[in-house]
Write an enzyme that holds these catalytic residues in place. Structure first.
Site, PDB file in Angstrom:
ATOM      1  N   HIS A   1      -7.836   9.213  -1.877  1.00 47.16           N
ATOM      2  CA  HIS A   1      -7.109   9.020  -0.049  1.00 47.16           C
ATOM      3  C   HIS A   1      -7.511   9.749   0.859  1.00 47.16           C
ATOM      4  O   HIS A   1      -7.703   9.154   1.787  1.00 47.16           O
ATOM      5  CB  HIS A   1      -6.019  10.452  -0.312  1.00 47.16           C
ATOM      6  CG  HIS A   1      -4.789   9.691   0.664  1.00 47.16           C
ATOM      7  ND1 HIS A   1      -3.544   9.667   0.776  1.00 47.16           N
ATOM      8  CD2 HIS A   1      -4.609   9.061   1.981  1.00 47.16           C
ATOM      9  CE1 HIS A   1      -2.466   8.827   1.613  1.00 47.16           C
ATOM     10  NE2 HIS A   1      -3.952   8.864   2.874  1.00 47.16           N
TER      11      HIS A   1
ATOM     12  N   ASP B   1       0.876  -1.292  -0.665  1.00 39.12           N
ATOM     13  CA  ASP B   1       0.020   0.271  -0.377  1.00 39.12           C
ATOM     14  C   ASP B   1       0.598   1.482   0.079  1.00 39.12           C
ATOM     15  O   ASP B   1       1.922   1.577   1.190  1.00 39.12           O
ATOM     16  CB  ASP B   1      -1.269  -0.034   1.436  1.00 39.12           C
ATOM     17  CG  ASP B   1      -2.140   1.178   1.300  1.00 39.12           C
ATOM     18  OD1 ASP B   1      -2.541   1.322   0.954  1.00 39.12           O
ATOM     19  OD2 ASP B   1      -1.775   2.163   2.105  1.00 39.12           O
TER      20      ASP B   1
ATOM     21  N   ASN C   1     -11.021   7.290   3.818  1.00 32.88           N
ATOM     22  CA  ASN C   1     -11.346   7.967   4.512  1.00 32.88           C
ATOM     23  C   ASN C   1     -13.093   8.858   5.156  1.00 32.88           C
ATOM     24  O   ASN C   1     -13.515   9.834   4.790  1.00 32.88           O
ATOM     25  CB  ASN C   1     -10.102   9.553   5.085  1.00 32.88           C
ATOM     26  CG  ASN C   1      -8.906   8.823   5.353  1.00 32.88           C
ATOM     27  OD1 ASN C   1      -9.108   8.211   6.176  1.00 32.88           O
ATOM     28  ND2 ASN C   1      -8.064   8.927   5.221  1.00 32.88           N
TER      29      ASN C   1
ATOM     30  N   ARG D   1      10.899  -6.816  12.692  1.00 32.02           N
ATOM     31  CA  ARG D   1       8.768  -6.729  13.255  1.00 32.02           C
ATOM     32  C   ARG D   1       7.948  -7.552  11.702  1.00 32.02           C
ATOM     33  O   ARG D   1       6.978  -7.614  12.052  1.00 32.02           O
ATOM     34  CB  ARG D   1       9.180  -4.806  13.234  1.00 32.02           C
ATOM     35  CG  ARG D   1       9.612  -4.850  14.624  1.00 32.02           C
ATOM     36  CD  ARG D   1       9.154  -3.194  14.633  1.00 32.02           C
ATOM     37  NE  ARG D   1       9.175  -3.253  16.638  1.00 32.02           N
ATOM     38  CZ  ARG D   1       9.855  -1.636  16.607  1.00 32.02           C
ATOM     39  NH1 ARG D   1       9.384  -0.740  15.496  1.00 32.02           N
ATOM     40  NH2 ARG D   1       9.813  -1.021  17.659  1.00 32.02           N
ATOM     41  N   ILE D   2       8.354  -6.980  10.432  1.00 29.88           N
ATOM     42  CA  ILE D   2       7.998  -7.446   9.593  1.00 29.88           C
ATOM     43  C   ILE D   2       7.647  -9.069   9.363  1.00 29.88           C
ATOM     44  O   ILE D   2       6.194  -9.601   9.496  1.00 29.88           O
ATOM     45  CB  ILE D   2       8.758  -6.908   8.307  1.00 29.88           C
ATOM     46  CG1 ILE D   2       8.757  -5.605   7.522  1.00 29.88           C
ATOM     47  CG2 ILE D   2       8.113  -7.068   6.951  1.00 29.88           C
ATOM     48  CD1 ILE D   2      10.228  -5.546   6.303  1.00 29.88           C
TER      49      ILE D   2
ATOM     50  N   LYS E   1      -2.908   5.906  -3.728  1.00 31.43           N
ATOM     51  CA  LYS E   1      -3.749   7.112  -3.201  1.00 31.43           C
ATOM     52  C   LYS E   1      -3.831   8.390  -4.024  1.00 31.43           C
ATOM     53  O   LYS E   1      -2.870   8.584  -4.604  1.00 31.43           O
ATOM     54  CB  LYS E   1      -4.305   7.016  -1.962  1.00 31.43           C
ATOM     55  CG  LYS E   1      -4.415   5.712  -1.612  1.00 31.43           C
ATOM     56  CD  LYS E   1      -4.145   5.613   0.411  1.00 31.43           C
ATOM     57  CE  LYS E   1      -4.004   4.436   0.850  1.00 31.43           C
ATOM     58  NZ  LYS E   1      -2.891   4.719   1.483  1.00 31.43           N
TER      59      LYS E   1
ATOM     60  N   TYR F   1       2.506  10.119  -0.275  1.00 32.84           N
ATOM     61  CA  TYR F   1       4.087   9.365   0.986  1.00 32.84           C
ATOM     62  C   TYR F   1       5.265   9.658  -0.181  1.00 32.84           C
ATOM     63  O   TYR F   1       6.003   9.541   0.705  1.00 32.84           O
ATOM     64  CB  TYR F   1       3.517   7.101   0.832  1.00 32.84           C
ATOM     65  CG  TYR F   1       2.407   7.358   1.253  1.00 32.84           C
ATOM     66  CD1 TYR F   1       1.230   7.846   1.996  1.00 32.84           C
ATOM     67  CD2 TYR F   1       2.117   6.408   0.964  1.00 32.84           C
ATOM     68  CE1 TYR F   1      -0.066   7.823   2.748  1.00 32.84           C
ATOM     69  CE2 TYR F   1       1.150   5.700   2.624  1.00 32.84           C
ATOM     70  CZ  TYR F   1      -0.030   6.388   2.717  1.00 32.84           C
ATOM     71  OH  TYR F   1      -1.060   6.245   3.260  1.00 32.84           O
TER      72      TYR F   1
HETATM   73  N1  LIG Z   1      -5.608   6.014   3.875  1.00 31.85           N
HETATM   74  C1  LIG Z   1      -4.757   6.936   5.340  1.00 31.85           C
HETATM   75  O1  LIG Z   1      -5.555   7.923   5.553  1.00 31.85           O
HETATM   76  C2  LIG Z   1      -4.622   5.958   5.549  1.00 31.85           C
HETATM   77  C3  LIG Z   1      -3.209   6.774   6.630  1.00 31.85           C
HETATM   78  C4  LIG Z   1      -2.056   5.936   7.235  1.00 31.85           C
HETATM   79  C5  LIG Z   1      -1.563   5.005   7.064  1.00 31.85           C
HETATM   80  N2  LIG Z   1      -2.464   4.443   6.154  1.00 31.85           N
HETATM   81  C6  LIG Z   1      -1.843   2.879   5.169  1.00 31.85           C
HETATM   82  O2  LIG Z   1      -2.058   2.348   6.705  1.00 31.85           O
HETATM   83  C7  LIG Z   1      -0.160   1.690   6.395  1.00 31.85           C
HETATM   84  C8  LIG Z   1      -0.680   1.245   8.214  1.00 31.85           C
HETATM   85  O3  LIG Z   1      -0.695   2.263   9.204  1.00 31.85           O
HETATM   86  P1  LIG Z   1       0.946   2.667   9.993  1.00 31.85           P
HETATM   87  O4  LIG Z   1       1.700   3.529   8.928  1.00 31.85           O
HETATM   88  O5  LIG Z   1       0.435   3.858  10.919  1.00 31.85           O
HETATM   89  O6  LIG Z   1       1.741   1.573  10.329  1.00 31.85           O
HETATM   90  P2  LIG Z   1       1.502   0.567  11.786  1.00 31.85           P
HETATM   91  O7  LIG Z   1       1.130  -0.393  11.489  1.00 31.85           O
HETATM   92  O8  LIG Z   1       0.033   0.785  13.014  1.00 31.85           O
HETATM   93  O9  LIG Z   1       2.607   1.367  12.630  1.00 31.85           O
HETATM   94  C9  LIG Z   1       3.766   1.602  12.005  1.00 31.85           C
HETATM   95  C10 LIG Z   1       4.432   2.070  13.421  1.00 31.85           C
HETATM   96  O10 LIG Z   1       4.580   0.815  14.530  1.00 31.85           O
HETATM   97  C11 LIG Z   1       5.298   0.747  14.460  1.00 31.85           C
HETATM   98  N3  LIG Z   1       5.792  -0.911  14.424  1.00 31.85           N
HETATM   99  C12 LIG Z   1       5.467  -1.465  13.346  1.00 31.85           C
HETATM  100  N4  LIG Z   1       5.431  -2.804  13.988  1.00 31.85           N
HETATM  101  C13 LIG Z   1       5.980  -2.818  15.190  1.00 31.85           C
HETATM  102  C14 LIG Z   1       5.983  -3.434  16.077  1.00 31.85           C
HETATM  103  N5  LIG Z   1       6.188  -4.621  15.958  1.00 31.85           N
HETATM  104  N6  LIG Z   1       6.170  -3.510  17.279  1.00 31.85           N
HETATM  105  C15 LIG Z   1       5.915  -2.359  17.448  1.00 31.85           C
HETATM  106  N7  LIG Z   1       6.169  -1.257  16.813  1.00 31.85           N
HETATM  107  C16 LIG Z   1       6.064  -0.976  14.955  1.00 31.85           C
HETATM  108  C17 LIG Z   1       6.558   0.800  12.993  1.00 31.85           C
HETATM  109  O11 LIG Z   1       7.700   1.319  13.311  1.00 31.85           O
HETATM  110  P3  LIG Z   1       8.744   0.666  12.720  1.00 31.85           P
HETATM  111  O12 LIG Z   1       8.909   1.224  11.332  1.00 31.85           O
HETATM  112  O13 LIG Z   1      10.245   1.924  13.374  1.00 31.85           O
HETATM  113  O14 LIG Z   1       9.020  -0.453  12.763  1.00 31.85           O
HETATM  114  C18 LIG Z   1       5.680   2.606  12.560  1.00 31.85           C
HETATM  115  O15 LIG Z   1       6.537   3.353  13.518  1.00 31.85           O
HETATM  116  C19 LIG Z   1       0.386   2.558   6.265  1.00 31.85           C
HETATM  117  O16 LIG Z   1       1.849   2.839   6.135  1.00 31.85           O
HETATM  118  C20 LIG Z   1      -0.447   3.746   5.354  1.00 31.85           C
HETATM  119  O17 LIG Z   1      -0.058   2.351   3.836  1.00 31.85           O
HETATM  120  C21 LIG Z   1      -3.385   5.513   5.725  1.00 31.85           C
END
Ligand SMILES: NC(=O)c1ccc[n+]([C@@H]2O[C@H](COP(=O)([O-])OP(=O)(O)OC[C@H]3O[C@@H](n4cnc5c(N)ncnc54)[C@H](OP(=O)(O)O)[C@@H]3O)[C@@H](O)[C@H]2O)c1
Length: 282
Positions: A110, A47, A148, A245-246, A77, A52
């Site tokens: 988006h 995604d 959203n 973490r991935i 998006k 971004y």
């Molecule tokens: N449509 C929208 O408006 C919108 C908005 C926000 C996000 N998104 C999409 O949704 C995706 C997911 O949301 P998000 O990026 O907020 O992701 P998330 O998976 O909720 O959180 C990511 C954060 O958590 C950390 N993290 C990841 N795995 C972890 C683990 N196992 N333990 C502890 N910390 C961990 C990451 O740091 P590290 O990278 O340092 O590990 C990063 O800071 C986005 O990347 C994007 O593609 C869409």
């Protein structure tokens, strides 16, 4: 359920249930390596977004990962600055160029409302959506959707447009349930995607019941949160630039949260958690 399991969108396109997110990944090496690591781990859904500013690097990661294009599901998006029929059409084609792809599996508007403009959001969304519909007809976008979009935004598209959105990607996790939006999305045959599923991570560390769940299931809080999202039937998007973490975030298919634990997580509220923005403010 497994990492490669899919849901079927209303147009019969298959979408993998767990997606690799790339928000805030602007460093080229991290973006490329993140995609490669995620695909090596078994993720097949990536995604990104114009906003971004990493589509080029995500495209390079896709080239480098070694898995054929038709086995991957790639979403991008539309940036808020690119609303309107002509601009949407032109910039979606630019996204394809940046990603170096012939088609996208899914493309989303988006945000429904562009901040700091006096645009009529209803007409603006209708015009913008028409660009997505046309590129869908031309085969450049295999599925189209929104992100959203709350109930009024969804109604506007459903009532005034030719093709219904196949997906609504919204913020969802314990503390942010958006029940009305989820209900309307489901009623209109959209698959709901959950973004930022890990947002409440730090708020849950001190919670004794959550600690017990971690011990009982042998899983981390992150894994419990991702599993909660999957068990709600959401396509779950999660991001990390760290290989371990991935891997950890994909290791969520060998346990199941009990009904009682799901209910407990559903009921959590966090006072200082920032809530999804009111669309008027976008
Ligand atoms: N449509 C929208 O408006 C919108 C908005 C926000 C996000 N998104 C999409 O949704 C995706 C997911 O949301 P998000 O990026 O907020 O992701 P998330 O998976 O909720 O959180 C990511 C954060 O958590 C950390 N993290 C990841 N795995 C972890 C683990 N196992 N333990 C502890 N910390 C961990 C990451 O740091 P590290 O990278 O340092 O590990 C990063 O800071 C986005 O990347 C994007 O593609 C869409």
């Amino acid at each position: 359920m497994s990492l490669t399991d899919t849901y079927t969108l209303s147009n019969d396109t298959k979408i993998p249930a767990l997606g690799y997110g790339t928000w805030q990944v602007t460093n080229p090496e991290e973006a490329i390596q993140g995609v490669v690591d995620a695909v090596n781990e078994g993720y097949r859904h990536i995604d990104t977004a114009q906003m971004y500013k990493n589509e080029e690097y995500i495209g390079q990661g896709i080239k480098k990962c070694g898995v054929p294009r038709n086995e991957l599901f790639v979403t991008s998006k539309l940036n808020n600055t690119n609303h309107g029929y002509d601009k949407a059409r032109q910039t979606i084609l630019e996204s394809l160029e940046k990603l170096d792809l012939d088609y996208l599996d899914l493309f989303l508007i988006h945000w429904p409302v562009v901040k700091d403009t006096d645009l009529d959001w209803q007409q603006d969304n209708i015009d913008t959506w028409r660009a997505l519909e046309d590129l869908y007809d031309e085969g450049k976008l295999k599925a189209i959707g929104v992100s959203n979009f709350a109930v009024p935004h969804l109604k506007n598209i459903v009532e005034n447009c030719r093709i219904k959105p196949m997906v609504n990607q919204i913020r969802l996790h314990p503390g942010v349930l958006q029940k009305d939006t989820v209900e309307m999305s489901h009623n209109e045959n959209m698959i709901v995607e959950a973004w930022s599923p890990l947002s409440p991570l730090k708020h849950m560390k001190e919670d004794a019941k959550v600690q017990t769940m971690c011990t009982e299931y042998g899983k981390s809080i992150a894994q419990i949160l991702l599993r909660w999202s999957l068990q709600h039937g959401y396509v779950t998007l999660t991001k990390s630039v760290h290989e371990e973490r991935i891997k950890e975030n994909a290791d969520i298919f060998d346990f199941e949260l009990s009904t009682e634990d799901m209910k407990y997580l559903d009921g959590l509220e966090f006072e200082d958690l920032d809530k999804p923005d009111d669309f008027e403010k976008r």
